[in-house]
Structure formats: C-alpha cells, structure tokens
Design a protein around this motif. Sequence first.
Motif, PDB file in Angstrom:
ATOM      1  N   HIS A 165       0.833  -0.957  -0.042  1.00  0.00           N
ATOM      2  CA  HIS A 165      -0.133   0.125   0.011  1.00  0.00           C
ATOM      3  C   HIS A 165       0.865   1.146  -0.112  1.00  0.00           C
ATOM      4  CE1 HIS A 165       0.586   0.267   4.357  1.00  0.00           C
ATOM      5  NE2 HIS A 165       0.332  -1.076   4.415  1.00  0.00           N
ATOM      6  N   GLN A 166       0.223   2.359  -0.247  1.00  0.00           N
ATOM      7  CA  GLN A 166       1.118   3.667  -0.421  1.00  0.00           C
ATOM      8  C   GLN A 166       1.892   4.274   0.786  1.00  0.00           C
ATOM      9  OE1 GLN A 166      -1.747   4.780  -3.890  1.00  0.00           O
ATOM     10  NE2 GLN A 166      -0.745   6.212  -3.373  1.00  0.00           N
ATOM     11  N   HIS A 167       1.367   3.800   1.941  1.00  0.00           N
ATOM     12  CA  HIS A 167       2.258   3.937   3.076  1.00  0.00           C
ATOM     13  C   HIS A 167       3.487   3.438   3.188  1.00  0.00           C
ATOM     14  CE1 HIS A 167      -1.550   5.761   4.975  1.00  0.00           C
ATOM     15  NE2 HIS A 167      -2.092   4.841   4.538  1.00  0.00           N
ATOM     16  N   LEU A 168       3.898   2.415   2.521  1.00  0.00           N
ATOM     17  CA  LEU A 168       4.942   1.599   2.514  1.00  0.00           C
ATOM     18  C   LEU A 168       6.286   2.401   1.891  1.00  0.00           C
ATOM     19  CD1 LEU A 168       3.979  -2.092   2.440  1.00  0.00           C
ATOM     20  CD2 LEU A 168       4.142  -0.682   4.377  1.00  0.00           C
ATOM     21  N   THR A 169       7.207   2.455   2.175  1.00  0.00           N
ATOM     22  CA  THR A 169       8.333   2.875   1.412  1.00  0.00           C
ATOM     23  C   THR A 169       9.352   1.710   1.058  1.00  0.00           C
ATOM     24  OG1 THR A 169       9.896   2.722   3.463  1.00  0.00           O
ATOM     25  CG2 THR A 169       8.480   4.778   3.150  1.00  0.00           C
ATOM     26  N   PRO A 170      10.362   2.084   0.017  1.00  0.00           N
ATOM     27  CA  PRO A 170      11.293   1.175  -0.270  1.00  0.00           C
ATOM     28  C   PRO A 170      12.087   0.321   1.040  1.00  0.00           C
ATOM     29  CG  PRO A 170      11.469   2.971  -1.795  1.00  0.00           C
ATOM     30  CD  PRO A 170      10.462   3.286  -0.688  1.00  0.00           C
ATOM     31  N   ALA A 171      12.365   1.157   2.022  1.00  0.00           N
ATOM     32  CA  ALA A 171      12.832   0.398   3.045  1.00  0.00           C
ATOM     33  C   ALA A 171      11.884  -0.506   3.858  1.00  0.00           C
ATOM     34  CB  ALA A 171      13.247   1.496   4.191  1.00  0.00           C
ATOM     35  N   ASP A 172      10.601  -0.432   3.600  1.00  0.00           N
ATOM     36  CA  ASP A 172       9.577  -1.334   4.160  1.00  0.00           C
ATOM     37  C   ASP A 172       9.618  -2.552   3.170  1.00  0.00           C
ATOM     38  OD1 ASP A 172       8.622   0.124   6.461  1.00  0.00           O
ATOM     39  OD2 ASP A 172       7.341   1.309   4.800  1.00  0.00           O
ATOM     40  N   ALA A 173       9.837  -2.426   1.810  1.00  0.00           N
ATOM     41  CA  ALA A 173       9.893  -3.497   1.187  1.00  0.00           C
ATOM     42  C   ALA A 173      11.195  -4.507   1.555  1.00  0.00           C
ATOM     43  CB  ALA A 173      10.053  -3.098  -0.483  1.00  0.00           C
ATOM     44  N   GLU A 174      12.525  -3.670   1.826  1.00  0.00           N
ATOM     45  CA  GLU A 174      13.491  -4.349   2.255  1.00  0.00           C
ATOM     46  C   GLU A 174      13.209  -5.198   3.550  1.00  0.00           C
ATOM     47  OE1 GLU A 174      16.373  -4.871   0.787  1.00  0.00           O
ATOM     48  OE2 GLU A 174      16.458  -3.465  -1.062  1.00  0.00           O
ATOM     49  N   HIS A 175      12.454  -4.393   4.295  1.00  0.00           N
ATOM     50  CA  HIS A 175      12.271  -5.259   5.655  1.00  0.00           C
ATOM     51  C   HIS A 175      11.429  -6.427   5.584  1.00  0.00           C
ATOM     52  CE1 HIS A 175      11.211  -5.671   9.981  1.00  0.00           C
ATOM     53  NE2 HIS A 175       9.872  -5.849   9.277  1.00  0.00           N
ATOM     54  N   VAL A 176      10.461  -6.452   4.727  1.00  0.00           N
ATOM     55  CA  VAL A 176       9.635  -7.439   4.367  1.00  0.00           C
ATOM     56  C   VAL A 176      10.524  -8.496   3.841  1.00  0.00           C
ATOM     57  CG1 VAL A 176       7.528  -8.202   2.991  1.00  0.00           C
ATOM     58  CG2 VAL A 176       7.234  -6.072   4.639  1.00  0.00           C
ATOM     59  N   THR A 177      11.147  -8.197   2.801  1.00  0.00           N
ATOM     60  CA  THR A 177      11.937  -9.067   2.048  1.00  0.00           C
ATOM     61  C   THR A 177      13.091 -10.032   3.059  1.00  0.00           C
ATOM     62  OG1 THR A 177      11.779  -8.011   0.104  1.00  0.00           O
ATOM     63  CG2 THR A 177      13.222  -9.436   0.192  1.00  0.00           C
ATOM     64  N   SER A 178      13.667  -9.052   3.940  1.00  0.00           N
ATOM     65  CA  SER A 178      14.428  -9.885   4.923  1.00  0.00           C
ATOM     66  C   SER A 178      13.700 -10.789   5.615  1.00  0.00           C
ATOM     67  CB  SER A 178      15.172  -8.827   5.585  1.00  0.00           C
ATOM     68  OG  SER A 178      14.324  -7.959   6.511  1.00  0.00           O
ATOM     69  N   GLU A 179      12.481 -10.586   6.163  1.00  0.00           N
ATOM     70  CA  GLU A 179      11.596 -11.355   6.926  1.00  0.00           C
ATOM     71  C   GLU A 179      11.558 -12.603   6.124  1.00  0.00           C
ATOM     72  OE1 GLU A 179      10.725 -11.130  10.432  1.00  0.00           O
ATOM     73  OE2 GLU A 179      12.101  -9.861  10.376  1.00  0.00           O
ATOM     74  N   VAL A 180      10.992 -12.462   4.955  1.00  0.00           N
ATOM     75  CA  VAL A 180      10.549 -13.351   4.066  1.00  0.00           C
ATOM     76  C   VAL A 180      11.908 -14.419   4.014  1.00  0.00           C
ATOM     77  CG1 VAL A 180      10.260 -14.137   1.579  1.00  0.00           C
ATOM     78  CG2 VAL A 180       9.093 -12.318   2.800  1.00  0.00           C
ATOM     79  N   ARG A 181      13.009 -14.059   3.571  1.00  0.00           N
ATOM     80  CA  ARG A 181      14.336 -14.844   3.551  1.00  0.00           C
ATOM     81  C   ARG A 181      14.562 -15.597   4.765  1.00  0.00           C
ATOM     82  NH1 ARG A 181      17.258 -10.800   2.580  1.00  0.00           N
ATOM     83  NH2 ARG A 181      17.682 -11.226   0.329  1.00  0.00           N
ATOM     84  N   ARG A 182      14.450 -14.832   6.113  1.00  0.00           N
ATOM     85  CA  ARG A 182      14.672 -15.545   7.303  1.00  0.00           C
ATOM     86  C   ARG A 182      13.511 -16.626   7.589  1.00  0.00           C
ATOM     87  NH1 ARG A 182      12.128 -15.799  11.530  1.00  0.00           N
ATOM     88  NH2 ARG A 182      10.421 -14.181  10.824  1.00  0.00           N
ATOM     89  N   ALA A 183      12.089 -16.429   7.081  1.00  0.00           N
ATOM     90  CA  ALA A 183      11.309 -17.473   7.206  1.00  0.00           C
ATOM     91  C   ALA A 183      11.456 -18.642   6.397  1.00  0.00           C
ATOM     92  CB  ALA A 183       9.882 -16.862   7.104  1.00  0.00           C
ATOM     93  N   LEU A 184      12.100 -18.343   5.206  1.00  0.00           N
ATOM     94  CA  LEU A 184      12.012 -19.444   4.272  1.00  0.00           C
ATOM     95  C   LEU A 184      13.466 -20.335   4.704  1.00  0.00           C
ATOM     96  CD1 LEU A 184      12.059 -17.623   0.854  1.00  0.00           C
ATOM     97  CD2 LEU A 184      10.751 -19.610   1.686  1.00  0.00           C
ATOM     98  N   THR A 185      14.374 -19.501   5.571  1.00  0.00           N
ATOM     99  CA  THR A 185      15.646 -20.295   5.832  1.00  0.00           C
ATOM    100  C   THR A 185      15.059 -21.363   6.884  1.00  0.00           C
ATOM    101  OG1 THR A 185      16.964 -18.709   5.389  1.00  0.00           O
ATOM    102  CG2 THR A 185      17.783 -20.183   6.924  1.00  0.00           C
ATOM    103  N   GLY A 186      14.100 -20.639   8.062  1.00  0.00           N
ATOM    104  CA  GLY A 186      13.654 -21.443   9.140  1.00  0.00           C
ATOM    105  C   GLY A 186      12.703 -22.614   8.741  1.00  0.00           C
ATOM    106  N   ALA A 187      11.866 -22.285   7.604  1.00  0.00           N
ATOM    107  CA  ALA A 187      10.956 -23.360   7.171  1.00  0.00           C
ATOM    108  C   ALA A 187      11.648 -24.494   6.610  1.00  0.00           C
ATOM    109  CB  ALA A 187       9.745 -22.736   6.413  1.00  0.00           C
ATOM    110  N   ASP A 188      12.825 -24.284   6.123  1.00  0.00           N
ATOM    111  CA  ASP A 188      13.548 -25.237   5.174  1.00  0.00           C
ATOM    112  C   ASP A 188      14.393 -26.109   6.086  1.00  0.00           C
ATOM    113  OD1 ASP A 188      14.073 -26.235   2.401  1.00  0.00           O
ATOM    114  OD2 ASP A 188      15.972 -25.341   2.677  1.00  0.00           O
ATOM    115  N   GLN A 189      14.337 -25.986   7.379  1.00  0.00           N
ATOM    116  CA  GLN A 189      15.355 -26.667   8.294  1.00  0.00           C
ATOM    117  C   GLN A 189      14.400 -27.818   8.827  1.00  0.00           C
ATOM    118  OE1 GLN A 189      16.836 -23.750  10.816  1.00  0.00           O
ATOM    119  NE2 GLN A 189      18.478 -23.092   9.325  1.00  0.00           N
TER     120      GLN A 189
END
Length: 378
Positions: free
Chosen positions: A354-378
């Motif tokens: 949504h338009q309240h989000l910034t590129p920094a928010d996208a980076e934050h969400v993506t880092s959380e996705v990466r972390r969740a994928l790493t944890g789910a794959d173990q």
Amino acid sequence: MSLTASPDVARNARPYLYGGEGAAIASALSAGQYNHGAVTEEFEQALAGFLGVPDVVAVASGTAALHVGLLAAGVGPGHEVIVPSFTFCATVQAILATGAQPRFIEVNPDIGCVEPAEVLGALTPDTRAVMPVLYGGRAVDLSPARLALDEQGVTVVEDAAQAFGSWQGDRRVGATGAVTCFSFGPIKNLTCGLGGAIVPRTPLEADICRRLRGLGIVESAARRAEATTYTVDGFGMRVQMSPLNAAVGLVQLDHFAEAETRRRALWRSYAAALDGIDGIALVDADVERTLPPLCAVRVLNGLRDRVFRELRQHGVGVGVHYPPNHTQPAFSEWQRPLPVTEHLGREIMTLPFHQHLTPADAEHVTSEVRRALTGADQ
C-alpha cells in the motif's frame, strides 16, 4: 519519504488518503443528496475523461459492478460464464446472482490470468460471457479468441477490480471495447471508501446499467423530483454510488499520478529485493503497463503455510489472494479438475502493499521472508 523501515506500517494494508477527502465529504454532506446526486455524475464524467471513453456508470461496489455488467450483457438463467477459479469469491457470486452458472478454467500460474486457449477450450453452447480477471492489475488480451467469441455471441465482461489505471497497448484498461468492471474499495489503486463502476459499450448499454442500478426506474432523479409519477420498466436494484463516496473518488483521481508513481516504485523495490532468493517466485505484474494493487509471490517446495504463519507471527501482514473457488463448498456443484490452479492455490502469497510503505519497508519485509524461508527449510 522515510528511509527507515516501519514494521507496524507493514502489518496490514490501509487506505491511502491525500488530505482533501474529509473536506470533500463535508461538502457532499452539506449538499444533502446522499443516494445519488450531482457529485456522483461528476465522478462518472471524470472517470470517463480519464479513461478516454464516452461513458462510465458508477455503482455501490465492485461486486455490484460485476452483477450489473453481466445483466446488461444479457447474462441470465440457462447461461454459462467462463471464469477463472483463481479469483476473489465476489466474481463467482456475481455470476450466480444473475441466475447463470460459472464454468471454471485454469490460469497461467506465472501471471495469475487466463489465456485465450483456455477460454476457447471451455466454450459450450451455453456460454454467454467470458469474465477474465485482471489479477494483480494486469491486462488480459483475448484478441486471439475474439473471432470465435463473436461468432457465438459471447460477451467479454472484464473483472478489472484490481486494474484501474493499467494499460493494454496504448489504451487504458476500460477503453479496449469490453464491458469493464472496476472496484474502488478501501485498498484499491483508487478508493471511494466503497464503490465500483462499469464501462458500457454503447449508449443503450449505459442506459440499461443505470436502470439496473436504480431499481429499474426509467427517469433520472432530477426528472422525478419535478413529476408526479415515474416509470419502472424492468428489474433493478438499489446499488447507486452515494455522492459521499464519489466525493472521495474525485479527490483520489486528482492525485492519481502520485498513486501511479508510488505503486510502481514499491513493486519494483520488492522485485529487486526478492531477486536471487531461493524458494520464492515473483508473480509477474508487467509493471511497465500495469498499475499494481498487490505484490504476489509463489512460495515453492510446499513451504507456503509455514512461511505464512511465521511472517504473521513477526508482524508482517502477508495474505493469500486467492484460495481457488472451485474447491469452495458453495461452488461444489461446478467443481472440475483444475490441477494448475490447485497447485497455485497452495503456493500463492501476497506481501504487504500500500502507498504508506516505502522502499525500506519492502527491504524489511523481504528480509523477513528470507529468514522465514530459511527457518521453514530446516
């Protein structure tokens, strides 16, 4: 624009307001016309000008737009409407509301939209309409199927709920010759709070839409105010757009260039941040021509549900858009094997957008996705 990620903002989608909406509502309130009025008609004219079409008919919601659009196209009992199972349930409910039946088809999983070959393969003698869903705002080009559809008298009624502002070629979605139905719900590219609109193909179709939205009454509200009677010449519903909602839409339309810039920039930020992450595939929005209302990904290797739960637990407002409709109890009568859609339904996940989000928010969400994928794959 903030350069700091804001996880609380990333939690859930919220309407984006530009600041003039409150004054516009107050002005509409003081005018005293809350059911249908001059502000609604002004909004219709502004939409038509923006899209480059002769007429637009505003209604109370996107679902009402689909219902009215199908009825105006002549869809009714005994007819079939070809529709992807991969859509919000409102699409299917609008078909059922006409008395017709859905015929579910597959989508291309890379883009979430129907392809002409699937449409042609689903045609039956009872087919009266095709309802492509412009998933993620992406235009659907059915021109390879147009000749066969025209020969059978099949109307294309676009579910463009997510696609206001997108392009097909050199024309906006809504100006390509199909009956097109938009939604202006809370988190759409343009919001009225709640509302929708139909782009009719002819003046007659526009007139039919206006009668359908207004209880089948022939005369306009202005004419009825100066007469002792009125004429009801057929079926109709009370699904007009209130001037209060139209007032919000007019302000939003004045700022639409900002919406286009911010939404495309946010989607590109996600695309760049997600690039190279194993186990996830971005659903292609064709962002050069699409004004995206969401950012959808496919979580691979059977990990979607675990990743989804992990992200929600960490305050990231991911969603699932959408569970397949042909597997829903309400639509079981029309269930048929759709393995591609069923597989997509197990993988699809949408990121906060949504338009309240910034590129920094996208980076934050993506880092959380990466972390969740790493944890789910173990």
